[in-house]
Motif scaffolding. Structure first.
Motif, short mmCIF file in Angstrom:
data_model
loop_
_atom_site.label_atom_id
_atom_site.label_comp_id
_atom_site.label_asym_id
_atom_site.label_seq_id
_atom_site.Cartn_x
_atom_site.Cartn_y
_atom_site.Cartn_z
N PHE A 171 0.85 -1.19 0.00
CA PHE A 171 0.00 0.00 0.00
C PHE A 171 0.89 1.25 0.00
CE2 PHE A 171 -2.02 -3.38 2.57
CZ PHE A 171 -3.03 -3.71 1.69
N LYS A 172 1.21 1.72 -1.20
CA LYS A 172 2.15 2.85 -1.32
C LYS A 172 1.54 4.05 -2.04
CE LYS A 172 6.44 0.18 -1.29
NZ LYS A 172 7.70 -0.11 -2.00
N GLN A 173 0.38 3.91 -2.66
CA GLN A 173 -0.12 4.97 -3.50
C GLN A 173 -0.38 6.25 -2.71
OE1 GLN A 173 -0.43 4.81 -6.91
NE2 GLN A 173 -0.74 7.00 -6.66
N VAL A 174 -0.98 6.13 -1.53
CA VAL A 174 -1.25 7.32 -0.72
C VAL A 174 0.06 7.98 -0.29
CG1 VAL A 174 -2.31 8.14 1.42
CG2 VAL A 174 -3.44 6.37 0.07
N ASP A 206 -4.21 6.77 5.51
CA ASP A 206 -2.83 6.79 5.03
C ASP A 206 -2.40 5.46 4.43
OD1 ASP A 206 -2.88 5.38 7.36
OD2 ASP A 206 -1.06 6.25 8.20
N VAL A 207 -3.30 4.46 4.42
CA VAL A 207 -2.99 3.17 3.80
C VAL A 207 -3.67 3.08 2.43
CG1 VAL A 207 -3.21 0.68 4.02
CG2 VAL A 207 -2.67 2.05 6.02
N MET A 208 -4.97 3.28 2.39
CA MET A 208 -5.72 3.30 1.14
C MET A 208 -6.78 4.39 1.22
SD MET A 208 -6.38 -0.38 -0.64
CE MET A 208 -7.41 -0.98 0.68
N GLU A 209 -7.01 5.05 0.10
CA GLU A 209 -7.97 6.15 0.05
C GLU A 209 -9.21 5.73 -0.72
OE1 GLU A 209 -6.55 9.78 -1.75
OE2 GLU A 209 -7.05 10.86 0.10
N PRO A 210 -10.41 6.02 -0.21
CA PRO A 210 -11.62 5.65 -0.95
C PRO A 210 -11.89 6.62 -2.08
CG PRO A 210 -12.21 6.75 1.09
CD PRO A 210 -10.71 6.63 1.10
N THR A 211 -12.79 6.23 -2.98
CA THR A 211 -13.22 7.13 -4.03
C THR A 211 -14.10 8.23 -3.46
OG1 THR A 211 -15.07 5.62 -4.47
CG2 THR A 211 -13.07 5.34 -5.79
N HIS A 212 -14.44 9.22 -4.29
CA HIS A 212 -15.17 10.36 -3.75
C HIS A 212 -16.60 10.00 -3.34
CE1 HIS A 212 -16.43 10.27 -7.96
NE2 HIS A 212 -17.50 10.93 -7.59
N ASN A 213 -17.17 8.92 -3.91
CA ASN A 213 -18.52 8.52 -3.48
C ASN A 213 -18.48 7.51 -2.34
OD1 ASN A 213 -17.58 6.27 -4.79
ND2 ASN A 213 -19.29 6.10 -6.22
N ASN A 226 -7.42 2.94 -5.51
CA ASN A 226 -6.41 2.07 -6.12
C ASN A 226 -6.95 0.64 -6.15
OD1 ASN A 226 -4.02 0.43 -6.62
ND2 ASN A 226 -2.85 2.28 -6.20
N VAL A 227 -7.39 0.21 -7.31
CA VAL A 227 -8.01 -1.11 -7.43
C VAL A 227 -6.98 -2.22 -7.19
CG1 VAL A 227 -9.30 -2.64 -8.98
CG2 VAL A 227 -9.70 -0.17 -9.03
N LYS A 228 -5.75 -2.01 -7.63
CA LYS A 228 -4.72 -3.04 -7.48
C LYS A 228 -4.43 -3.30 -6.01
CE LYS A 228 0.03 -4.15 -8.85
NZ LYS A 228 1.23 -3.67 -9.59
N GLU A 229 -4.29 -2.25 -5.22
CA GLU A 229 -4.04 -2.43 -3.79
C GLU A 229 -5.25 -3.05 -3.09
OE1 GLU A 229 -0.90 1.31 -3.27
OE2 GLU A 229 -2.84 1.34 -2.28
N LEU A 247 -7.88 -7.98 -0.57
CA LEU A 247 -8.85 -9.07 -0.60
C LEU A 247 -8.14 -10.42 -0.68
CD1 LEU A 247 -11.64 -7.72 -2.98
CD2 LEU A 247 -11.60 -7.73 -0.49
N LYS A 248 -7.07 -10.49 -1.44
CA LYS A 248 -6.33 -11.75 -1.54
C LYS A 248 -5.71 -12.12 -0.20
CE LYS A 248 -2.78 -14.02 -4.32
NZ LYS A 248 -1.80 -13.84 -5.42
#
Length: 933
Positions: free
Chosen positions: A282-285, A408-415, A421-424, A429-430
């Motif tokens: 989880f690096k995108q944020v 700071d790990v994953m950010e949700p979409t605006h809705n 980030n779908v990949k993260e 889930l995996k």
């Protein structure tokens, strides 16, 4: 149009009317839009939220949907910020759910066409009307928002412009459900505290059948989605959805005046267990935050440069002191930004930690899957992972997983219905699927048998979706396994009750406070919350077996590539024990040699040619001998017992050379693989054969091992200095066998020949070594003259063969340090080239992104221009209706190709009389043959 109607002084949302509808369509899940409005109350610190409906037959849908909370409310200036999209102060508070400044507009416009908001704060009362109906009826191109305000104490208007205030009230009376000031004041009185907010949504949207999307008739105590067919109640019942909306609920919610039994999910399942999960995926944020910080650092650096320039030109002036103060502030800000950048860099490398909680839903086993929260807010519900995707398998069925993902790990979409980030997200889930397998094993359900396990809790039918039996023994069995917890309506703390054995009592608490607690230690709200801890799991599902294997393969390949790079750059020399000791009959003194270890090519092609030719000759001789005398082949153990013959054979190869200017190279079997390879891919090993026969390979190995052992024993007690002194005095006793000259004859009889002077040999070796050292010259030795002026003693010092006087040292480095500096210098150049390439790549990506933004802006301008042209054409030709903006181009072309505009108008006017609503477009043949105007 707004100026003509006197709306110029009113607030504008700075967007067109069409955007409101487009923005509302982002909520494909209707309850997701309602959740946006609930989030606003939660972020406002509300302890109670009422969601209720009020009947009104004069409105579309027949009722109004109201949200009333006791939060902090808003001042008139804070309410003004609501109408602007993307403006929100919540993003700087990590505890807030809202971040984008869009939830109120998108959520309310998804439910209805209009809303009116009442709020109280700091002795002010503010009303805000956001109405699409108003803008459409008044033919406004932009959204006008009336925002009148009053004093809470005197209830007098808080406006300097009486005309503007009157205009705002007139709009509200005309386009809202409240037709006079008394009705407006009644709505403020409904806010049951000094602060709070009331949101009323009306003119609700309808389905294609004419019914409202929200059903309030089927269940008077709930709000349902009309025509929903999902099995999960959370997908069609607002009461069930809001019960699990928050991971740690701290707000009471009432729907149609009845309290929602919110759930503290980790304590709602059978045998919950928590598994810590750490991952660097989880690096995108962190990357986005790092890029923002880099821009802030650049801005701070520019501010410092500007402050220095200002100070330079304000010397000896009245502004010098102010300039110095500005420079100090700029430098302090730059320092803070750099510290922040370092912290962001550390955070990027730091692995992120999550806690995955699993339990078994014994109350309703068909409700299973993963509940994914972000910053305490539900994002995805009941996602199937791992073995749960197999509908025919009982493995993992009925299990529920819960995780609360920080921002700071994953950010949700605006809705807030998915993750950006779908990949993260798929990686998470995996990992949860892998952890679910471990949890199922820890529970031992498979060993006991899934069918027997569910039978114990009353699931007697083979139909998976059928609810459990209500027989008393099964109800008591389920009730004992799950603790009874309830939330206090005053302090909002959760309290643990004793296990309820009354099976008719299903745990519903309409009104409950700490004074009703059966625990005498928790009868007051001042006592801290204390709930039983969840057992920790011992499995860390950071990587599955396939992931670990893939990482291992990638690591091995990376290390292999690294070793190849190092071997292609690094020069290795044999230690002093590799001096060759020849028999006394040998007369060659050129057996003191060094071996260069490389993976690409040798520095002396002549040496390679000599080794190859002598190896081939020796192998040919050996084969001939084997064919002439076919003796019994000895075993490897017998060969090890007679190493002297191998040593003699090895030394004979060293002696049978006529080129005395070339050094002999000694190769051990362990290092033979490091030698360069010829075009056929074969190694230039000293004793390697062209035919790969097993017996010859074993013989070569024994030969190399015996030779190395022989050299170590011979020269363990030798000294090169004593040999030089003995040779200069002509004392043969002091001359070791290793430096005697050997005769290069073609017969087995040894012949004496003229010896090559020792100093000439040393000079030749010294010059060759200098050439090698100049090729690998590091930057620390800034002059080639230092290498050229080196004496043989200095070279011996570099190779740790001799310790000369301090005054004789030219290069104060050993050979390994010398080559290490060159290697570091080379790696630094490679890193510089790589960094330059990455910077160029990032610059190109930024330019591409900027170009895409510009293209989008131009497309928007073109679309707006087409709309204006369409409006202009409609005014000129009111009889023609253009259904699509794409038809404008062909319509204009037809007008321009027409010879008589008036005739064109009259012709098409006659066409409209035949009830043709769409302007006929000219065909291609007509366009080609038409005359230009």
């Amino acid at each position: 149009m707004a100026e003509a109607k006197g709306y110029l002084s009113l607030c504008r949302a700075e967007l067109c009317l069409e955007f409101l509808h487009a923005n509302s369509t982002t909520h494909d899940f209707l309850f997701g839009a309602i959740a946006e409005l609930i989030d606003n109350s939660r972020d406002a610190g509300a302890t109670r939220l009422d969601i209720l409906t009020v009947d009104n037959d004069n409105l579309q849908g027949g009722f109004m949907l109201c949200f009333l909370d006791d939060g902090c409310g808003m001042t008139p200036w804070e309410a003004t910020d609501l109408i602007y999209f993307g403006r929100s102060s919540k993003r700087f508070n990590p505890t807030m759910i809202g971040r984008y400044g869009n939830g109120l507009k998108s959520g309310s416009m998804r439910l209805g066409k209009d809303f009116i908001l009442f709020t109280k704060k700091e002795n002010t009362m503010t009303c805000l009307l956001f109405s699409q109906t108003f803008c459409e009826m008044e033919s406004l191109n932009e959204v006008i928002v009336p925002i009148p305000s009053w004093s809470s104490q005197t209830r007098n208007p808080m406006a300097d412009d009486a005309e503007k205030f009157a205009t705002q009230l007139s709009i509200i009376y005309k386009y809202s459900p409240f037709k006079n000031e008394a009705e407006l004041m009644k709505q403020f009185d409904a806010i049951y505290g000094e602060t709070g907010t009331l949101l009323v949504i009306y003119n609700l949207k309808l389905t294609i059948t004419g019914e409202t999307e929200l059903d309030i008739q089927t269940d008077e105590e709930d709000v349902l989605i009309t025509g929903a067919t999902e099995n999960l109640p959370e997908q069609w019942s607002l009461r069930a959805y809001t019960a699990i909306l928050y991971f740690d609920p701290r707000m009471r919610i009432f729907i149609q005046a009845k309290k929602v039994e919110t759930k503290r999910l980790p304590y709602c399942f059978y045998r919950p267990r928590m598994y810590p999960y750490m991952s660097s995926t989880f690096k995108q944020v962190s990357v986005d935050e790092l890029e923002k910080t880099k821009m802030e650092v650049k801005a701070a650096e520019e501010a410092v440069k500007e402050a220095k320039c200002t100070l330079k030109y304000s010397q000896d002036s009245l502004f010098q002191e102010d300039s110095e103060l500005k420079l100090q502030h700029a430098q302090a800000n730059e320092k803070r930004m750099r510290e922040k950048l370092e912290d962001k860099l550390r955070n990027l490398k730091r692995p992120k930690k999550l806690y995955l909680i699993f339990g078994i839903n014994i109350q309703n086993r068909s409700q299973d899957g993963m509940l994914i929260y972000s910053n305490n807010r539900l994002i995805r519900l009941f996602e199937k992972v791992g073995p749960q995707k197999d509908v025919e398998s009982y493995f993992g069925a009925g299990a529920v997983g819960i995780v609360d993902v920080p921002l700071d790990v994953m950010e949700p979409t605006h809705n807030k219905q998915a993750f950006a980030n779908v990949k993260e997200y798929n990686h998470l889930l995996k990992a949860m699927g892998n952890c679910l397998v471990q949890y199922w094993k820890d529970m031992g359900i498979s060993q006991k048998g899934e069918s027997l396990f569910w039978t114990d809790f009353g699931y007697l039918s083979d139909n998976w979706c059928e609810r459990p039996s209500n027989i008393i023994q099964y109800k008591r069995r389920r009730a004992v396994e799950i603790p009874e917890i309830v939330q206090c309506d005053i302090c909002l703390k959760w309290r643990l009750l004793s296990h309820d054995t009354d099976t008719n009592y299903e745990g519903h608490h309409d009104i409950w406070n700490c004074a009703n607690s059966p625990n005498p230690l928790e009868k007051t709200c001042d006592v801290p919350e204390h709930l039983p801890s969840i057992p920790m799991g011992t499995f860390n599902p950071t990587q599955s077996l396939d992931d670990k294997q893939q990482l291992l393969v990638e690591s091995i390949q990376e290390r292999k590539r690294k070793m190849e790079r190092l071997q292609s750059q690094k020069l290795h020399l044999i230690q002093p024990h590799t001096f060759v000791h020849c028999p006394s009959s040998a007369k060659s003194s050129k057996d003191i040699v060094y071996r260069k270890k490389t993976s690409n090519k040798d520095s002396s092609p002549a040496c390679r040619h000599l080794i190859k030719s002598r190896t081939k000759a020796e192998h040919s001789q050996h084969k001939t001998h084997q064919r002439s005398s076919p003796a019994k082949q000895k075993t490897p153990s017998e060969r090890r017992q007679q190493p002297c013959q191998k040593e003699k054979r090895f030394l004979s190869v060293l002696e049978d050379t006529e080129d005395y200017s070339l050094p002999k190279i000694i190769i051990s079997d362990s290092e033979a693989e490091d030698l360069p390879k010829n075009e056929d891919g074969n190694d230039f090993s000293f004793m390697q054969k062209e035919e790969q026969e097993q017996s010859d390979e074993k013989e070569d190995y024994l030969l190399s091992s015996a030779s190395c052992s022989y050299f170590e024993k011979t020269f363990a007690k030798r000294d090169l200095e004593s040999w030089s002194i003995g040779a200069s005095h002509g004392n043969k006793e002091h001359v070791p066998d290793a430096v005697q000259e050997s005769d290069a004859g073609t017969s087995n009889t040894q012949k004496d020949s003229k010896s090559i002077p020792t100093m000439e040999m040393i000079g030749t070796l010294t010059s060759h070594i200098k050439e090698i050292l100049l090729y690998f010259l590091p930057e620390s030795i800034n002059s080639k003259e230092r290498i050229i002026s080196m004496s043989s003693e200095d070279i011996m010092y570099m190779f740790k063969l001799k310790t000369p006087l301090e005054k004789n040292k030219t290069v104060n480095l050993y050979i390994d340090e010398y080559l290490l500096q060159y290697e570091q210098q080379l790696l630094k150049k490679i890193q510089g080239v790589k960094q330059h390439g990455l910077e160029a790549l990032h610059a190109t990506e930024r330019e591409i992104s900027l170009c895409e933004v510009q293209i989008k802006a131009e497309e928007d301008k073109l679309e707006a221009l087409r709309r204006k042209v369409a409006q202009l054409l409609f005014k000129i030709y009111p009889h023609h209706i253009i259904n699509k903006l794409e038809d404008i181009d062909s319509f204009l072309e037809k007008i321009l190709n027409s010879e008589n505009l008036c005739a064109f108008d009259s012709e098409n006017a006659n066409t409209t009389e035949t009830n043709t609503a769409v302007l006929p477009l000219p065909d291609e043949n007509t366009e080609k043959t038409s005359n230009s105007p």
